[in-house]
Motif scaffolding. Structure first.
Motif, short mmCIF file in Angstrom:
data_model
loop_
_atom_site.label_atom_id
_atom_site.label_comp_id
_atom_site.label_asym_id
_atom_site.label_seq_id
_atom_site.Cartn_x
_atom_site.Cartn_y
_atom_site.Cartn_z
N THR A 130 9.07 1.20 7.14
CA THR A 130 8.52 -0.12 7.46
C THR A 130 8.27 -0.91 6.20
O THR A 130 8.56 -2.10 6.12
CB THR A 130 7.23 0.03 8.27
N ARG A 131 7.69 -0.24 5.19
CA ARG A 131 7.41 -0.92 3.92
C ARG A 131 8.71 -1.38 3.24
O ARG A 131 8.80 -2.51 2.73
CB ARG A 131 6.64 0.00 2.99
N ARG A 155 10.09 -4.38 4.92
CA ARG A 155 9.29 -5.57 4.58
C ARG A 155 9.64 -6.06 3.17
O ARG A 155 9.81 -7.26 2.94
CB ARG A 155 7.81 -5.23 4.68
#
Length: 308
Positions: free
Chosen positions: A187-188, A191
Protein backbone atom coordinates in the motif's frame (compact mmCIF):
# COMPACT_ATOMS: atom_id res chain seq x y z
CA UNK A 1 -18.19 -12.13 41.49
CA UNK A 2 -21.43 -14.14 41.49
CA UNK A 3 -23.13 -15.48 38.41
CA UNK A 4 -25.89 -12.89 38.81
CA UNK A 5 -23.32 -10.09 38.90
CA UNK A 6 -21.59 -11.44 35.79
CA UNK A 7 -24.92 -11.54 33.99
CA UNK A 8 -25.67 -7.99 35.10
CA UNK A 9 -22.45 -6.76 33.47
CA UNK A 10 -22.90 -8.81 30.31
CA UNK A 11 -24.24 -7.15 27.17
CA UNK A 12 -27.94 -7.82 26.56
CA UNK A 13 -28.60 -10.57 24.07
CA UNK A 14 -31.38 -9.83 21.55
CA UNK A 15 -34.18 -12.33 21.41
CA UNK A 16 -34.12 -14.67 18.46
CA UNK A 17 -36.94 -14.26 16.01
CA UNK A 18 -36.58 -17.89 14.92
CA UNK A 19 -36.52 -21.03 17.02
CA UNK A 20 -33.55 -22.26 14.92
CA UNK A 21 -30.00 -20.94 15.56
CA UNK A 22 -28.56 -18.77 12.79
CA UNK A 23 -24.79 -18.63 12.13
CA UNK A 24 -23.36 -15.66 10.18
CA UNK A 25 -20.67 -16.69 7.69
CA UNK A 26 -18.43 -14.66 5.39
CA UNK A 27 -18.04 -16.09 1.93
CA UNK A 28 -14.36 -16.38 0.94
CA UNK A 29 -12.98 -17.19 -2.48
CA UNK A 30 -10.86 -20.26 -3.07
CA UNK A 31 -7.80 -18.06 -3.65
CA UNK A 32 -8.29 -16.41 -0.25
CA UNK A 33 -8.60 -19.76 1.51
CA UNK A 34 -5.47 -21.02 -0.25
CA UNK A 35 -3.61 -17.87 0.75
CA UNK A 36 -4.56 -18.46 4.38
CA UNK A 37 -2.65 -21.76 4.25
CA UNK A 38 0.56 -20.34 2.78
CA UNK A 39 3.46 -19.32 5.08
CA UNK A 40 3.47 -15.70 3.81
CA UNK A 41 7.25 -15.49 3.54
CA UNK A 42 6.77 -13.66 0.20
CA UNK A 43 9.97 -15.34 -1.01
CA UNK A 44 8.88 -15.70 -4.71
CA UNK A 45 10.46 -19.19 -4.85
CA UNK A 46 7.12 -20.54 -6.13
CA UNK A 47 7.65 -18.50 -9.32
CA UNK A 48 5.20 -15.73 -8.42
CA UNK A 49 5.90 -12.24 -7.01
CA UNK A 50 4.15 -12.95 -3.68
CA UNK A 51 1.99 -15.49 -1.85
CA UNK A 52 -1.28 -13.94 -3.02
CA UNK A 53 -0.54 -14.28 -6.78
CA UNK A 54 0.56 -17.89 -6.18
CA UNK A 55 -2.72 -18.63 -4.39
CA UNK A 56 -4.68 -17.11 -7.27
CA UNK A 57 -2.70 -19.21 -9.76
CA UNK A 58 -3.45 -22.41 -7.82
CA UNK A 59 -7.14 -21.53 -7.68
CA UNK A 60 -7.17 -20.89 -11.43
CA UNK A 61 -5.39 -24.19 -12.17
CA UNK A 62 -2.34 -22.37 -13.53
CA UNK A 63 0.10 -23.56 -10.85
CA UNK A 64 0.56 -26.73 -8.84
CA UNK A 65 0.14 -26.77 -5.06
CA UNK A 66 3.63 -28.23 -4.39
CA UNK A 67 5.75 -25.20 -5.38
CA UNK A 68 6.25 -23.61 -1.90
CA UNK A 69 9.55 -24.67 -0.25
CA UNK A 70 8.98 -22.67 2.99
CA UNK A 71 5.68 -24.54 3.52
CA UNK A 72 7.38 -27.87 2.91
CA UNK A 73 5.60 -31.21 3.09
CA UNK A 74 3.15 -30.03 5.71
CA UNK A 75 2.20 -27.05 3.57
CA UNK A 76 1.48 -29.37 0.65
CA UNK A 77 -0.68 -31.57 2.90
CA UNK A 78 -2.68 -28.53 4.06
CA UNK A 79 -3.32 -27.41 0.48
CA UNK A 80 -4.15 -30.96 -0.67
CA UNK A 81 -6.79 -31.28 2.05
CA UNK A 82 -8.38 -27.99 1.03
CA UNK A 83 -8.33 -28.85 -2.66
CA UNK A 84 -9.37 -32.49 -2.07
CA UNK A 85 -6.31 -33.69 -3.90
CA UNK A 86 -3.58 -36.23 -3.04
CA UNK A 87 -0.45 -35.26 -1.15
CA UNK A 88 2.46 -35.04 -3.58
CA UNK A 89 6.18 -34.40 -3.09
CA UNK A 90 7.64 -30.90 -3.15
CA UNK A 91 8.74 -29.70 -6.57
CA UNK A 92 12.44 -29.21 -5.80
CA UNK A 93 12.99 -27.09 -8.89
CA UNK A 94 11.64 -24.29 -6.72
CA UNK A 95 13.94 -25.07 -3.79
CA UNK A 96 14.42 -27.47 -0.89
CA UNK A 97 12.56 -27.60 2.41
CA UNK A 98 14.97 -26.31 5.05
CA UNK A 99 15.33 -24.80 8.49
CA UNK A 100 14.12 -21.22 8.57
CA UNK A 101 17.06 -18.85 8.04
CA UNK A 102 17.60 -15.35 9.39
CA UNK A 103 19.31 -12.61 7.39
CA UNK A 104 22.36 -11.19 9.18
CA UNK A 105 24.18 -8.07 7.94
CA UNK A 106 27.93 -7.64 8.51
CA UNK A 107 27.81 -4.11 9.87
CA UNK A 108 31.54 -3.58 9.28
CA UNK A 109 31.11 -4.13 5.54
CA UNK A 110 27.66 -2.55 4.94
CA UNK A 111 27.88 0.66 2.85
CA UNK A 112 24.29 1.79 3.37
CA UNK A 113 23.17 1.43 -0.24
CA UNK A 114 19.54 0.66 0.82
CA UNK A 115 19.18 -2.01 -1.90
CA UNK A 116 18.42 -4.71 0.68
CA UNK A 117 15.74 -2.49 2.24
CA UNK A 118 14.10 -2.08 -1.14
CA UNK A 119 14.16 -5.86 -1.70
CA UNK A 120 12.75 -6.88 1.68
CA UNK A 121 9.05 -7.73 1.17
CA UNK A 122 8.06 -7.30 4.84
CA UNK A 123 10.09 -4.21 5.89
CA UNK A 124 12.31 -6.23 8.23
CA UNK A 125 15.46 -4.15 7.57
CA UNK A 126 16.13 -0.82 9.26
CA UNK A 127 18.61 1.78 8.07
CA UNK A 128 19.15 4.86 5.96
CA UNK A 129 21.14 5.89 2.91
CA UNK A 130 24.91 5.75 3.58
CA UNK A 131 24.20 4.49 7.10
CA UNK A 132 24.63 1.02 8.57
CA UNK A 133 21.66 -1.33 8.10
CA UNK A 134 20.43 -4.03 10.42
CA UNK A 135 17.85 -6.81 10.26
CA UNK A 136 15.00 -6.91 12.78
CA UNK A 137 15.17 -10.60 13.65
CA UNK A 138 11.56 -10.88 14.84
CA UNK A 139 10.27 -9.67 11.48
CA UNK A 140 12.56 -11.53 9.06
CA UNK A 141 10.85 -14.33 7.10
CA UNK A 142 14.09 -15.78 5.71
CA UNK A 143 13.07 -15.10 2.10
CA UNK A 144 16.68 -14.59 0.80
CA UNK A 145 15.57 -11.64 -1.37
CA UNK A 146 17.98 -9.20 0.29
CA UNK A 147 21.07 -11.24 -0.64
CA UNK A 148 21.33 -10.87 -4.46
CA UNK A 149 21.14 -7.04 -4.65
CA UNK A 150 23.82 -6.44 -1.98
CA UNK A 151 26.83 -5.02 -3.88
CA UNK A 152 29.37 -5.87 -1.14
CA UNK A 153 28.03 -9.35 -0.25
CA UNK A 154 27.64 -8.50 3.43
CA UNK A 155 24.41 -10.46 4.09
CA UNK A 156 24.43 -14.07 5.29
CA UNK A 157 21.41 -16.36 5.73
CA UNK A 158 21.91 -18.17 9.04
CA UNK A 159 19.61 -21.15 9.99
CA UNK A 160 17.98 -20.45 13.34
CA UNK A 161 15.48 -23.31 13.86
CA UNK A 162 17.82 -26.30 14.07
CA UNK A 163 16.24 -29.47 12.64
CA UNK A 164 12.77 -27.93 12.40
CA UNK A 165 11.71 -27.17 8.83
CA UNK A 166 8.61 -25.99 6.99
CA UNK A 167 5.65 -25.23 9.24
CA UNK A 168 7.52 -26.77 12.18
CA UNK A 169 9.90 -23.80 11.89
CA UNK A 170 7.10 -21.27 11.42
CA UNK A 171 3.71 -20.54 12.95
CA UNK A 172 0.36 -19.30 11.77
CA UNK A 173 0.69 -16.18 13.95
CA UNK A 174 4.04 -15.32 12.34
CA UNK A 175 2.56 -15.94 8.89
CA UNK A 176 -0.40 -13.65 9.57
CA UNK A 177 1.88 -10.90 10.90
CA UNK A 178 4.16 -11.19 7.85
CA UNK A 179 1.18 -10.94 5.51
CA UNK A 180 -0.03 -7.78 7.28
CA UNK A 181 3.40 -6.15 6.97
CA UNK A 182 3.61 -7.12 3.31
CA UNK A 183 0.17 -5.66 2.60
CA UNK A 184 1.08 -2.40 4.37
CA UNK A 185 4.30 -2.19 2.40
CA UNK A 186 2.51 -2.70 -0.93
CA UNK A 187 0.00 0.00 0.00
CA UNK A 188 2.82 2.39 0.88
CA UNK A 189 4.72 1.67 -2.33
CA UNK A 190 1.59 2.25 -4.39
CA UNK A 191 1.00 5.55 -2.62
CA UNK A 192 4.61 6.61 -3.21
CA UNK A 193 4.41 5.55 -6.85
CA UNK A 194 1.24 7.58 -7.38
CA UNK A 195 2.83 10.63 -5.70
CA UNK A 196 5.97 10.30 -7.83
CA UNK A 197 3.87 9.98 -10.97
CA UNK A 198 1.89 13.08 -10.01
CA UNK A 199 5.11 15.04 -9.48
CA UNK A 200 6.47 13.86 -12.82
CA UNK A 201 3.26 14.87 -14.58
CA UNK A 202 3.40 18.29 -12.93
CA UNK A 203 7.00 18.80 -14.06
CA UNK A 204 6.11 17.72 -17.59
CA UNK A 205 3.16 20.11 -17.67
CA UNK A 206 5.38 22.94 -16.43
CA UNK A 207 7.99 22.20 -19.12
CA UNK A 208 5.32 22.04 -21.82
CA UNK A 209 3.90 25.38 -20.70
CA UNK A 210 7.36 26.97 -20.72
CA UNK A 211 8.08 25.60 -24.21
CA UNK A 212 4.73 26.88 -25.46
CA UNK A 213 5.49 30.37 -24.16
CA UNK A 214 8.96 30.25 -25.70
CA UNK A 215 7.49 29.40 -29.10
CA UNK A 216 5.19 32.39 -29.04
CA UNK A 217 6.42 35.47 -30.96
CA UNK A 218 7.97 37.85 -28.45
CA UNK A 219 6.67 41.38 -28.39
CA UNK A 220 8.87 44.09 -29.86
CA UNK A 221 10.73 45.98 -27.12
CA UNK A 222 9.61 49.52 -26.43
CA UNK A 223 11.64 52.23 -28.14
CA UNK A 224 12.75 53.72 -24.87
CA UNK A 225 14.13 50.32 -23.81
CA UNK A 226 15.89 49.59 -27.13
CA UNK A 227 18.78 51.96 -28.03
CA UNK A 228 18.75 50.86 -31.68
CA UNK A 229 15.01 51.43 -31.96
CA UNK A 230 15.44 54.87 -30.40
CA UNK A 231 18.15 55.76 -32.92
CA UNK A 232 16.00 54.60 -35.82
CA UNK A 233 13.09 56.67 -34.51
CA UNK A 234 15.25 59.82 -34.39
CA UNK A 235 16.51 59.30 -37.95
CA UNK A 236 13.01 58.64 -39.22
CA UNK A 237 11.73 61.81 -37.57
CA UNK A 238 14.54 63.85 -39.18
CA UNK A 239 13.80 62.40 -42.61
CA UNK A 240 10.13 63.18 -42.16
CA UNK A 241 10.89 66.80 -41.29
CA UNK A 242 13.13 67.15 -44.34
CA UNK A 243 10.47 65.69 -46.58
CA UNK A 244 7.83 68.08 -45.28
CA UNK A 245 10.19 71.04 -45.67
CA UNK A 246 10.89 70.04 -49.24
CA UNK A 247 7.18 69.74 -50.00
CA UNK A 248 6.53 73.23 -48.52
CA UNK A 249 9.29 74.79 -50.64
CA UNK A 250 8.02 73.09 -53.78
CA UNK A 251 4.48 74.35 -53.11
CA UNK A 252 5.82 77.94 -52.91
CA UNK A 253 7.78 77.55 -56.13
CA UNK A 254 11.08 77.93 -54.33
CA UNK A 255 13.87 75.83 -55.78
CA UNK A 256 17.14 74.89 -54.21
CA UNK A 257 19.56 77.73 -53.54
CA UNK A 258 23.27 78.10 -54.06
CA UNK A 259 23.50 75.78 -57.05
CA UNK A 260 26.33 77.73 -58.72
CA UNK A 261 28.85 77.99 -55.91
CA UNK A 262 28.89 74.42 -54.54
CA UNK A 263 32.30 73.19 -53.48
CA UNK A 264 33.78 69.98 -54.86
CA UNK A 265 33.51 68.21 -51.46
CA UNK A 266 29.85 69.15 -51.05
CA UNK A 267 29.03 68.06 -54.59
CA UNK A 268 30.78 64.73 -53.95
CA UNK A 269 28.61 64.21 -50.90
CA UNK A 270 25.49 65.06 -52.92
CA UNK A 271 26.49 62.63 -55.67
CA UNK A 272 27.20 59.90 -53.11
CA UNK A 273 23.80 60.43 -51.50
CA UNK A 274 22.10 60.27 -54.89
CA UNK A 275 23.96 57.07 -55.70
CA UNK A 276 22.88 55.53 -52.42
CA UNK A 277 19.27 56.47 -53.10
CA UNK A 278 19.45 54.86 -56.51
CA UNK A 279 20.95 51.69 -55.06
CA UNK A 280 18.17 51.60 -52.49
CA UNK A 281 15.55 52.12 -55.16
CA UNK A 282 14.43 55.50 -53.76
CA UNK A 283 13.55 56.95 -57.14
CA UNK A 284 9.95 58.00 -56.43
CA UNK A 285 8.78 61.58 -56.60
CA UNK A 286 9.63 62.33 -52.99
CA UNK A 287 13.15 60.93 -53.16
CA UNK A 288 14.04 61.84 -56.75
CA UNK A 289 16.63 64.56 -57.43
CA UNK A 290 15.35 68.09 -57.68
CA UNK A 291 14.99 69.34 -61.29
CA UNK A 292 17.74 71.82 -60.63
CA UNK A 293 20.23 69.25 -59.44
CA UNK A 294 21.45 68.36 -62.92
CA UNK A 295 22.04 72.01 -63.81
CA UNK A 296 23.82 72.55 -60.52
CA UNK A 297 26.05 69.55 -61.18
CA UNK A 298 26.86 70.80 -64.67
CA UNK A 299 27.79 74.26 -63.34
CA UNK A 300 30.09 72.74 -60.74
CA UNK A 301 31.77 70.57 -63.36
CA UNK A 302 32.27 73.56 -65.66
CA UNK A 303 33.74 75.58 -62.79
CA UNK A 304 36.14 72.79 -61.97
CA UNK A 305 37.29 72.64 -65.59
CA UNK A 306 38.01 76.39 -65.60
CA UNK A 307 40.10 76.07 -62.50
CA UNK A 308 42.09 73.31 -64.11
Amino acid sequence: MTVKAERAHAAPVPKATSPFPVTATVSRTLAERIEDLLPQTQCTKCGYPACRPYAEAIAAGEANYNQCPPGGAQGIARLAALLDKPVIPLDTTHGEERARPLAVIDENVCIGCTLCMQACPVDAIAGAAKQMHTVIAELCTGCDLCVPPCPVDCIAMVPVTGPRTGWDAWSQEEADAARARHDRRMTRLERERAAAEARANARQASRSQAESKAQEKPEAPAAQDDPEAKKRAIIQAALERARKKKEEMASLGAGPKNTEHVSTDVQAQIDAAEARRRRLGLTDGENASHPGDGERSANVNAKNQRHE
